[in-house]
Enzyme design. Structure first.
Site, PDB file in Angstrom:
ATOM      1  N   CYS A  99      -5.096   5.864  -4.630  1.00  0.00           N
ATOM      2  CA  CYS A  99      -4.373   4.602  -4.441  1.00  0.00           C
ATOM      3  C   CYS A  99      -2.920   4.874  -4.815  1.00  0.00           C
ATOM      4  O   CYS A  99      -2.610   5.156  -5.972  1.00  0.00           O
ATOM      5  CB  CYS A  99      -4.977   3.527  -5.335  1.00  0.00           C
ATOM      6  SG  CYS A  99      -4.035   1.982  -5.299  1.00  0.00           S
TER       7      CYS A  99
ATOM      8  N   CYS B  14       0.861  -1.178   0.000  1.00  0.00           N
ATOM      9  CA  CYS B  14       0.000   0.000   0.000  1.00  0.00           C
ATOM     10  C   CYS B  14       0.901   1.233   0.000  1.00  0.00           C
ATOM     11  O   CYS B  14       1.612   1.468   0.980  1.00  0.00           O
ATOM     12  CB  CYS B  14      -0.895  -0.015   1.237  1.00  0.00           C
ATOM     13  SG  CYS B  14      -1.883   1.479   1.374  1.00  0.00           S
TER      14      CYS B  14
HETATM   15  N1  LIG Z   1      -6.401  -2.591  -2.344  1.00  0.00           N
HETATM   16  C1  LIG Z   1      -5.010  -2.804  -2.633  1.00  0.00           C
HETATM   17  C2  LIG Z   1      -4.104  -2.498  -1.483  1.00  0.00           C
HETATM   18  C3  LIG Z   1      -4.136  -1.068  -1.036  1.00  0.00           C
HETATM   19  C4  LIG Z   1      -3.458  -0.118  -2.034  1.00  0.00           C
HETATM   20  C5  LIG Z   1      -3.362   1.251  -1.465  1.00  0.00           C
HETATM   21  N2  LIG Z   1      -4.541   1.966  -1.226  1.00  0.00           N
HETATM   22  C6  LIG Z   1      -2.256   2.108  -2.011  1.00  0.00           C
HETATM   23  O1  LIG Z   1      -2.195   3.286  -1.643  1.00  0.00           O
HETATM   24  O2  LIG Z   1      -1.369   1.609  -2.715  1.00  0.00           O
HETATM   25  C7  LIG Z   1      -4.790  -4.275  -3.044  1.00  0.00           C
HETATM   26  O3  LIG Z   1      -5.562  -5.159  -2.638  1.00  0.00           O
HETATM   27  O4  LIG Z   1      -3.807  -4.522  -3.755  1.00  0.00           O
END
Ligand SMILES: N[C@@H](CCC[C@H](N)C(=O)O)C(=O)O
Length: 343
Positions: A237, A80
């Site tokens: 993200c 993340c």
């Molecule tokens: N939902 C993603 C993991 C989280 C990613 C995050 N919000 C970021 O900032 O990179 C997954 O399941 O890969």
């Protein structure tokens, strides 16, 4: 009593839990349940979060701590990017270090403190890697031509003219960037529909995938929206913006390795820099690491995944963050591409 911190990077919000303060560390099952229950049990007034970040000791001699990530549906993610900035700040404040490595599922990642984005808006740079276009690393199946780089007429998007790329950084991402020949191909409705389809039962990404759409603002500026695996639509993200930056540099003729890119998102803005060294890609992700609230609760409530009785003390950092964002260009969404409003 134990502490939880509500944190965010570009309003991609989480609860940060340091397991090292507990008499008994939460098990993986308890952490997964906590991530699923935090939004339902948190005291009124705390906005929803996308998951839980877990800090623990690292057994690696070169890392000063370890980060694990649990999505709000309870699934565990390998990485993340926005979360790592906040964990980096937490470890920096604890150890009085500004440049160090953090253990994550796939690699020990270099991170460092950078100049704050604005007063009371601390910022960190984290390295996003390892990067792979290999179908197995991405969890991509039944696509005849891999690596999947800027291809169209894909079986999961048969009615669309959009081009798609897939990459693991190391969590899996499917990216589409504005195509000037088809400027209206990337709609919010399409992002939601594709995100749901590819994170439900499907033959192409059986373990799900984070889906990002990127719109070109100019040669060094993009706007990125993401439908996240395990979450849904998110404010930002970090790994999605990093993966989109990489695809941008690989496919846009005027883009260059090493160049600072500005990536706007619904929660604010980050900067990225894509590198290609020793046959490997890495991406620097630079952005805010904001602590909005400190929560105190009993260890028993934490084990039960119940935040209802937590005492909450807000910091002043969200006010400072809003002030910072208010000075950025204001983006409006029609159904199609983001457009800038006059201040
Ligand atoms: N939902 C993603 C993991 C989280 C990613 C995050 N919000 C970021 O900032 O990179 C997954 O399941 O890969």
């Amino acid at each position: 009593m134990v502490n939880l911190i509500r944190v965010h990077g570009s309003e991609n919000s989480f609860y940060l839990l340091d397991q090292r303060q507990l008499k008994h560390a939460l098990t993986t099952v308890e952490l997964s349940r906590l991530a699923q229950q935090v939004n339902d049990t948190a005291p009124a007034g705390l906005g929803e979060v996308d998951g839980v970040l877990v800090v623990s000791d690292s057994q690696h001699s070169n890392a000063i701590g370890r980060m694990q990530v649990f999505n709000r549906d309870g699934s565990q993610a390998s990485m993340c990017g926005n979360g790592l900035r906040t964990v980096s700040r937490y470890l920096a404040e604890q150890t009085h270090q500004t440049d160090f490595q953090v253990e994550t599922d796939a690699a020990d990642l270099p991170v460092h403190q950078v100049t704050p984005f604005a007063p009371d808006v601390p910022a960190f740079s984290v390295s996003i890697q390892p990067v792979s276009f290999d179908a197995t690393s991405i969890g991509l199946h039944q696509i005849p031509t891999t690596p999947l780089l800027n291809q169209n007429t894909l079986p999961f998007a048969t009615n669309s003219t959009a081009n798609f790329s897939a990459v693991a950084v190391p969590n899996p991402h499917l990216i589409s960037l504005t195509d000037h020949n088809h400027p209206n191909a990337l709609t919010t409705a399409f992002l939601g529909q594709l995100g749901q389809q590819l994170n439900g039962q499907n033959p192409w990404f059986p373990d799900g995938v984070n889906v990002s759409f990127g719109w070109e603002i100019n040669d060094t500026t993009l706007f990125v929206r993401t439908f996240e695996r395990g979450v849904g639509f998110t404010n930002a993200c970090g790994t999605g913006m990093s993966a989109t930056s990489l695809i941008w540099v690989l496919t846009h003729p005027a883009a260059q390795f090493g160049q600072l890119l500005t990536i706007y998102n619904p929660g604010g803005m980050v900067q990225t820099r894509v590198h290609h060294q020793n046959a490997a890609y890495t991406i620097d992700l630079i952005g805010n690491a904001t602590f909005t609230d400190h929560l105190r609760l009993s260890e028993a409530d934490l084990h039960a995944g119940n935040l209802a009785s937590a005492e909450v003390a807000a910091t002043q950092e969200e006010t400072a963050y809003h002030q910072f964002v208010s000075q950025l260009p204001h983006w409006s969404f029609g159904d199609v591409r983001p457009t800038v409003d006059e201040h």
